[in-house]
Design a protein around this motif. Sequence first.
Motif, PDB file in Angstrom:
ATOM      1  N   ASN A 165       0.843  -1.206   0.000  1.00  0.00           N
ATOM      2  CA  ASN A 165       0.000   0.000   0.000  1.00  0.00           C
ATOM      3  C   ASN A 165       0.875   1.251   0.000  1.00  0.00           C
ATOM      4  N   PHE A 166       1.712   1.329  -1.012  1.00  0.00           N
ATOM      5  CA  PHE A 166       2.708   2.392  -1.061  1.00  0.00           C
ATOM      6  C   PHE A 166       2.095   3.785  -1.032  1.00  0.00           C
ATOM      7  N   THR A 167       1.026   3.966  -1.780  1.00  0.00           N
ATOM      8  CA  THR A 167       0.445   5.328  -1.867  1.00  0.00           C
ATOM      9  C   THR A 167      -0.493   5.627  -0.698  1.00  0.00           C
ATOM     10  N   LYS A 181      15.230   7.748  -7.742  1.00  0.00           N
ATOM     11  CA  LYS A 181      16.512   8.446  -7.609  1.00  0.00           C
ATOM     12  C   LYS A 181      16.903   8.536  -6.131  1.00  0.00           C
ATOM     13  N   SER A 182      15.917   8.897  -5.286  1.00  0.00           N
ATOM     14  CA  SER A 182      16.205   9.007  -3.843  1.00  0.00           C
ATOM     15  C   SER A 182      16.705   7.679  -3.290  1.00  0.00           C
ATOM     16  N   ILE A 183      16.054   6.586  -3.732  1.00  0.00           N
ATOM     17  CA  ILE A 183      16.444   5.286  -3.176  1.00  0.00           C
ATOM     18  C   ILE A 183      17.828   4.866  -3.690  1.00  0.00           C
ATOM     19  N   GLY A 199      17.809  13.701   0.816  1.00  0.00           N
ATOM     20  CA  GLY A 199      16.377  13.856   1.128  1.00  0.00           C
ATOM     21  C   GLY A 199      16.122  13.886   2.624  1.00  0.00           C
ATOM     22  N   LYS A 200      14.844  13.703   2.945  1.00  0.00           N
ATOM     23  CA  LYS A 200      14.444  13.738   4.357  1.00  0.00           C
ATOM     24  C   LYS A 200      14.964  12.502   5.090  1.00  0.00           C
ATOM     25  N   SER A 201      14.967  12.590   6.418  1.00  0.00           N
ATOM     26  CA  SER A 201      15.300  11.397   7.201  1.00  0.00           C
ATOM     27  C   SER A 201      14.146  10.413   7.020  1.00  0.00           C
ATOM     28  N   ALA A 205      10.297  11.370   6.405  1.00  0.00           N
ATOM     29  CA  ALA A 205       9.678  11.058   5.103  1.00  0.00           C
ATOM     30  C   ALA A 205       8.416  10.204   5.259  1.00  0.00           C
ATOM     31  N   HIS A 206       8.377   9.371   6.306  1.00  0.00           N
ATOM     32  CA  HIS A 206       7.260   8.433   6.432  1.00  0.00           C
ATOM     33  C   HIS A 206       6.338   8.750   7.602  1.00  0.00           C
ATOM     34  N   LYS A 207       6.513   9.939   8.144  1.00  0.00           N
ATOM     35  CA  LYS A 207       5.731  10.334   9.328  1.00  0.00           C
ATOM     36  C   LYS A 207       4.229  10.386   8.999  1.00  0.00           C
ATOM     37  N   ALA A 250      12.399   3.542  12.293  1.00  0.00           N
ATOM     38  CA  ALA A 250      12.061   4.918  11.905  1.00  0.00           C
ATOM     39  C   ALA A 250      10.827   4.959  11.006  1.00  0.00           C
ATOM     40  N   ILE A 251      10.604   3.879  10.245  1.00  0.00           N
ATOM     41  CA  ILE A 251       9.541   3.900   9.233  1.00  0.00           C
ATOM     42  C   ILE A 251       8.211   3.340   9.748  1.00  0.00           C
ATOM     43  N   VAL A 252       8.297   2.245  10.503  1.00  0.00           N
ATOM     44  CA  VAL A 252       7.057   1.611  10.972  1.00  0.00           C
ATOM     45  C   VAL A 252       6.496   2.402  12.155  1.00  0.00           C
TER      46      VAL A 252
HETATM   47  C1  HEM Z   1       5.896  -0.281   3.494  1.00  0.00           C
HETATM   48  C2  HEM Z   1       6.932   0.527   3.589  1.00  0.00           C
HETATM   49  C3  HEM Z   1       7.014   1.882   2.920  1.00  0.00           C
HETATM   50  C4  HEM Z   1       6.046   2.692   2.412  1.00  0.00           C
HETATM   51  C5  HEM Z   1       4.550   2.437   2.358  1.00  0.00           C
HETATM   52  C6  HEM Z   1       6.699   3.904   1.933  1.00  0.00           C
HETATM   53  C7  HEM Z   1       6.054   4.972   1.345  1.00  0.00           C
HETATM   54  C8  HEM Z   1       6.668   6.124   0.923  1.00  0.00           C
HETATM   55  C9  HEM Z   1       6.003   7.247   0.300  1.00  0.00           C
HETATM   56  C10 HEM Z   1       4.499   7.324   0.037  1.00  0.00           C
HETATM   57  C11 HEM Z   1       6.933   8.176   0.017  1.00  0.00           C
HETATM   58  C12 HEM Z   1       6.710   9.535  -0.649  1.00  0.00           C
HETATM   59  C13 HEM Z   1       6.425  10.582   0.370  1.00  0.00           C
HETATM   60  C14 HEM Z   1       6.066  11.912  -0.252  1.00  0.00           C
HETATM   61  O1  HEM Z   1       5.695  11.954  -1.436  1.00  0.00           O
HETATM   62  O2  HEM Z   1       6.175  12.903   0.461  1.00  0.00           O
HETATM   63  C15 HEM Z   1       8.202   7.644   0.455  1.00  0.00           C
HETATM   64  C16 HEM Z   1       9.397   8.308   0.332  1.00  0.00           C
HETATM   65  C17 HEM Z   1      10.604   7.703   0.506  1.00  0.00           C
HETATM   66  N1  HEM Z   1      10.822   6.446   0.991  1.00  0.00           N
HETATM   67 FE1  HEM Z   1       9.441   5.148   1.608  1.00  0.00          FE
HETATM   68  N2  HEM Z   1       8.037   3.791   2.138  1.00  0.00           N
HETATM   69  C18 HEM Z   1       8.276   2.581   2.727  1.00  0.00           C
HETATM   70  C19 HEM Z   1       9.488   2.071   3.109  1.00  0.00           C
HETATM   71  C20 HEM Z   1      10.690   2.619   2.754  1.00  0.00           C
HETATM   72  C21 HEM Z   1      11.982   1.998   2.968  1.00  0.00           C
HETATM   73  C22 HEM Z   1      12.201   0.632   3.645  1.00  0.00           C
HETATM   74  C23 HEM Z   1      12.913   2.849   2.476  1.00  0.00           C
HETATM   75  C24 HEM Z   1      14.413   2.706   2.445  1.00  0.00           C
HETATM   76  C25 HEM Z   1      15.118   2.176   3.383  1.00  0.00           C
HETATM   77  C26 HEM Z   1      12.219   4.000   1.960  1.00  0.00           C
HETATM   78  C27 HEM Z   1      12.816   5.075   1.376  1.00  0.00           C
HETATM   79  C28 HEM Z   1      12.167   6.221   0.975  1.00  0.00           C
HETATM   80  C29 HEM Z   1      12.856   7.381   0.462  1.00  0.00           C
HETATM   81  C30 HEM Z   1      14.355   7.548   0.265  1.00  0.00           C
HETATM   82  C31 HEM Z   1      11.867   8.326   0.173  1.00  0.00           C
HETATM   83  C32 HEM Z   1      12.079   9.726  -0.405  1.00  0.00           C
HETATM   84  C33 HEM Z   1      12.253  10.733   0.720  1.00  0.00           C
HETATM   85  C34 HEM Z   1      12.730  12.078   0.206  1.00  0.00           C
HETATM   86  O3  HEM Z   1      13.424  12.118  -0.812  1.00  0.00           O
HETATM   87  O4  HEM Z   1      12.391  13.081   0.805  1.00  0.00           O
HETATM   88  N3  HEM Z   1      10.877   3.817   2.138  1.00  0.00           N
HETATM   89  N4  HEM Z   1       8.008   6.396   1.001  1.00  0.00           N
END
Ligand code: HEM
Length: 265
Positions: A165-167, A181-183, A199-201, A205-207, A250-252
Amino acid sequence: MLILSGAVGLTRADDKPLDRAELDKRIVRIVYESALLGTEIFNRGGHGECARLYQGTLSAVVPMLDHRPKLQTDAQQRLERAKGLNKAADAAIEMRAALDEIQNTIAPPIKKEPALEPKDTKEPKNTQEPKDAKKVLWDRLGGESVVKAVVHDFALAALEDPKVNFTRGGKYKPSAAALEKSIVDMISDVSGGPFKYSGKSMKEAHKGMAITDAEFDALAVHLVASLKKFKVADPEIAELVKVVAGTREAIVEKAPAPTEKGAKP
Ligand code: HEM
């Protein structure tokens, strides 16, 4: 079309025909660039523009697939089907499926990349000490071409998976290209590669996304699958997964337990 310039010809300047591996490499490159750009265009609403881009790409690439007749037929059929679709978005999605199929079928020539050591399948896997342990993880993963291909594949799979459920139910509409690119930058940053993540921490980013452990696990499954698909070796997979696992906290965000009736606040 800019993206196709210099890549369409089937012969080199010296008129020697391209060998199959070189042809595949070029096809994958064209398809990858087109899909990346197309995603960006599509996500900002340019459905027609994206469809035209994909149509141009497929029209150029399909004739190059003579050496892969099944893939050529499938891609041609999708291209034809897309032409019959009324909505540009539907046509773009149909043609994107063809591009993904091409990319996923023709594995990038990983074994020919100079950054990679030839993999000896007879060697036992998961030995204590990886053979090229002196190299930084980024190089052992395969460097830029492999990491980019893995992240692209992984992002596509994760974005489509309801278990991730990424979005967050459509609440977030991240640009796939920017996210990729961020990843890539992030993996590079933690693995000794050339790109820095700015990018953000992960917490920031996932708050507020209320990501669960199960969703995080589902995402990790896709990452491992993509790494395997691009033939990254087990010790390197384990090393990268360990780094990613370190972001879990940090993410969960554990969803607050529902308050029972009459329970104290
Ligand atoms: C189920 C797990 C995850 C979900 C649902 C998720 C979802 C998201 C979403 C929706 C965004 C975009 C936020 C926005 O548009 O403001 C984002 C950004 C990002 N996520 Fe995740 N994420 C998950 C796990 C992870 C993991 C495990 C990593 C890497 C270790 C990661 C790395 C990133 C990065 C690097 C960004 C961009 C932040 C930035 O550039 O500011 N995410 N994620």
